[in-house]
Structure formats: structure tokens, C-alpha cells
Design an enzyme around this catalytic site. Structure first.
Site, short mmCIF file in Angstrom:
data_model
loop_
_atom_site.label_atom_id
_atom_site.label_comp_id
_atom_site.label_asym_id
_atom_site.label_seq_id
_atom_site.Cartn_x
_atom_site.Cartn_y
_atom_site.Cartn_z
N ALA A 6 0.69 -1.45 0.32
CA ALA A 6 0.43 -0.39 0.01
C ALA A 6 1.07 1.26 0.19
CB ALA A 6 -0.54 -0.08 1.31
N CYS A 101 -10.13 4.12 9.15
CA CYS A 101 -9.50 4.38 7.54
C CYS A 101 -8.63 2.85 8.12
CB CYS A 101 -9.16 4.81 7.13
SG CYS A 101 -8.11 4.82 5.60
N CYS A 198 -7.72 14.05 6.77
CA CYS A 198 -7.60 13.55 5.59
C CYS A 198 -8.73 14.12 4.77
CB CYS A 198 -6.83 11.93 4.73
SG CYS A 198 -8.59 11.09 4.84
#
EC number: 2.8.1.13
Length: 367
Positions: A6, A101, A198
Site C-alpha cells: 500500500a 480507515c 485527510c
């Protein structure tokens, strides 16, 4: 192993992917597009997962010579993180979207797809370590206490831990990671860390909530229920807040007052003395274990509890009782809000976590 790296576009995930390649794994890089606005741009250190971040990640993948893809997880992110964030605020709680998340996107949706495609593990740039223990794989703090990120990984389950890979966990400092990135020729070596939420890149959480949750005038009351001020929307307040209170009635002792509770049903904010922020007990029904559960958790066991990513752990006693994980700290915790995450440790090992549903004040109302 076949590793899905990732790659956020930052220096940590870049070096993690590089180390996975150096270790001889079959590595594929992937960047998660989490914003519905494809042209979202990064503003300094604010936000992440922007179009610039995707390009930075691609450049690192190209330098490593590994395949690279961008996967659109924006709909899942909206449903599982942003909508959860808003619903928690509507309920008067203070959520941690980074925990959600990690729980629902990086180590649920992403890992699910990785396993479906035949990958053995997902690699990330988190600072944490995995160790084999007597009852299976365990999650531990990183070697660098100041950068340790085990708190935000406390939501991981035993099954998820079995398919994760943290190449940076034993690195003594972030400075060494940046130096390694520079040696490897990565342009992200000096890229600043992202911070704030974010999906609120301008940092104006109050404005973001006012636009989406709505603002309605309501009362600010003291612990006895007496009205001492008013507000333009309860969602703009969090437990422990001192600034921004419009109090027309001063406290009897003349000392500042702090937000003690947010009651969304009545659109009321409760304030009181700083001493009343002391929390003697926290509990939550949404709890998980990171690896093997403690032996007989229905019997009280000693642990440390940490309620914020950068807070110090506090000695405590925990027990599963009536469907809740109940934690009693040795010394009262300061300013705990429902919606926060409490992560339990045994030394450096992460035992598990719970989302805090309720708190018990160490100071009686009539004190």
C-alpha cells in the site's frame, strides 16, 4: 511471498515497499484513491491520498521496477469512514477517522481484495512490529517510541495480523527512513508528513461539520442544569474544550470551565470545572482483540490503557462484563470523550481495543 504494498505517496510506505523488494518478495504497488474529487490537490502537509500523492507513489514504484495500480476505494471510504465520522458527531461522540480507515479500508477492504487476488500479505509503512507469541502472532510497539503507531493498529484482528507486513517496525528513527529514501533516490525523501483529517484538507473541521451536520442554536448548561451560555451547534464542541465557549454566567469560583459532555438529542453542551474532566472508568461494547484474547477476559486482568495516539499509557484493570469491555485506570484519565478509542497493552504488546461508549466521572456532580 506475494506482497501488495500500500503506497500512500509518502516516505514511509515508499521505503517499506523497497524493503519488501529487497527481501526477495514478489511486490506489487497500489495507491488507494479515496476522494470522489479526482483533481484533489495536496495543501502543504495537510491531507493525503491526493493526485500528487498518487504520482509520487507511481514514481517510487517505477524506480523499484514493480507493477503499480491505483484502486478506487472512494465509495467504500465515504460509506465506512466519512459517513461514520458524521454520524458519530451527530450522536455527540468524538470519532477517530484514522482508526476507522485502518479498520475498514486498509486492513479490511484492501486486504480482502488482496487475498482474493492471491496475495499473501499487505505491506504498509506503519511503525509497529509483529512477533510470534505462545498463543500465536502478536502486535507490538515499534522500536521507536516517539513514532510508534501501534495505537492506530489496535483495531486489527488475529486474521488480519496474519496477512500484514511492517518492514519499518524495527527502524530506530524516522530520520533513518528519510536518509534511506534519499540514498535510494526517492523524491519523497524530504516530503512532509501529512496531518489533520485527510478529507478535511483545509483543517476547518468546525466548518466542515456545520455544512454537513447543520448548525442550530442551543444552550450551554452547568452540571446542575443551569443555563450559562449558548452555542450555534453542539457538533462544534468536544469534551475537554475550553476555547470558543460563550458563557454569560461566570463560575462561582471564577475559574475557567470546560466542555464535559455533548448531548445531541437536546442540542445541549454541558460545562464544568477542569477537575470534572477526570474519568474513573470507560467502557465500550464495540471491542476486538489483536491476536489471541486474554485468558478468561470476564475476570479482571491488569493492563495499560492508551486513549490517544500520542498519549502515555496508564496502568489499568480491564474486564468484559455485560457485553462491554470495562476499563478502570489506576489514576483518572483526563478529558475522555465517547467515540474515542481505548487501546489496551501488556507491556509492548497490543491486547485489543474498544470504541468508548460511556465514561464515569471521578468527580460527583454535587462535588
Amino acid at each position: 511471498m506475494r506482497i501488495l504494498a500500500a503506497m500512500s505517496g509518502g516516505v514511509d510506505s515508499a521505503v517499506a515497499a523497497a524493503r519488501a523488494v529487497d527481501a526477495g518478495h514478489d511486490v506489487v504497488g497500489v495507491h488507494l484513491a479515496l476522494s470522489r474529487a479526482g483533481g484533489t490537490l495536496r495543501t502543504g502537509s495537510r491531507g493525503c491520498c491526493t493526485i500528487e500523492d498518487a504520482m509520487d507513489a507511481r514514481r517510487v514504484a517505477d524506480r523499484l521496477g514493480i507493477p503499480f495500480y491505483v484502486w478506487d476505494f472512494s465509495e467504500r471510504f465515504r460509506d465506512d469512514v466519512i459517513d461514520d465520522f458524521l454520524s458519530e458527531y451527530r450522536a455527540g461522540r468524538t470519532p477517530n477517522p484514522c482508526m476507522r480507515c485502518n479498520e475498514r479500508i486498509k486492513f479490511a477492504a484492501l486486504l480482502e481484495r488482496a487475498l482474493e487476488l492471491g496475495f499473501d500479505a499487505v505491506c504498509t509503512g506503519h511503525y509497529a512490529t509483529l512477533r510470534e507469541g505462545p498463543s500465536g502472532l502478536e502486535l507490538h510497539r515499534s522500536s521507536e517510541e516517539a513514532k510508534d503507531q501501534s495505537y492506530v493498529l489496535g483495531v486489527l484482528t488475529a486474521e488480519q495480523l496474519a496477512h500484514t507486513y511492517f518492514p519499518l517496525g524495527t527502524t530506530p528513527s524516522k530520520a533513518l527512513v528519510r536518509a534511506e529514501a534519499e540514498e535510494r533516490g526517492f523524491a519523497v525523501a524530504a516530503k512532509p508528513d501529512s496531518y489533520d483529517i485527510c478529507f478535511i484538507p483545509d483543517g476547518d473541521t468546525r466548518g466542515y461539520l456545520a455544512e454537513r451536520v447543520g448548525a442550530e442554536r442551543g444552550a450551554i448548561v452547568d452540571r446542575s442544569g443551569a443555563v450559562v451560555g449558548d452555542h450555534d451547534g453542539a457538533h462544534a464542541f468536544t469534551v475537554g474544550q475550553r476555547r470558543g465557549l460563550r458563557l454569560g454566567v461566570p463560575a462561582d469560583d471564577g475559574k475557567p470551565r470546560f466542555v464535559l459532555e455533548v448531548r445531541p438529542v437536546t442540542n445541549t453542551v454541558v460545562v464544568g470545572p477542569k477537575e470534572a474532566l477526570a474519568t474513573a472508568e470507560i467502557a465500550g461494547s464495540r471491542y476486538t482483540w489483536a491476536g489471541a484474547a486474554p485468558d478468561a477476559p470476564e475476570r479482571a486482568f491488569a493492563c495499560d490503557v492508551q486513549i490517544r495516539a500520542h498519549a502515555d499509557p496508564v496502568p489499568a484493570v480491564a474486564v468484559v462484563r455485560d457485553g462491554e469491555l470495562v476499563v478502570t485506570p489506576e489514576a483518572p484519565l483526563d478529558g475522555v470523550a465517547p467515540g474515542q478509542t481505548a487501546v489496551l497493552y501488556a507491556g509492548t504488546r497490543v491486547l485489543g481495543q474498544c470504541t468508548i461508549d460511556r465514561t464515569v466521572s471521578a468527580v460527583p456532580v454535587d462535588a
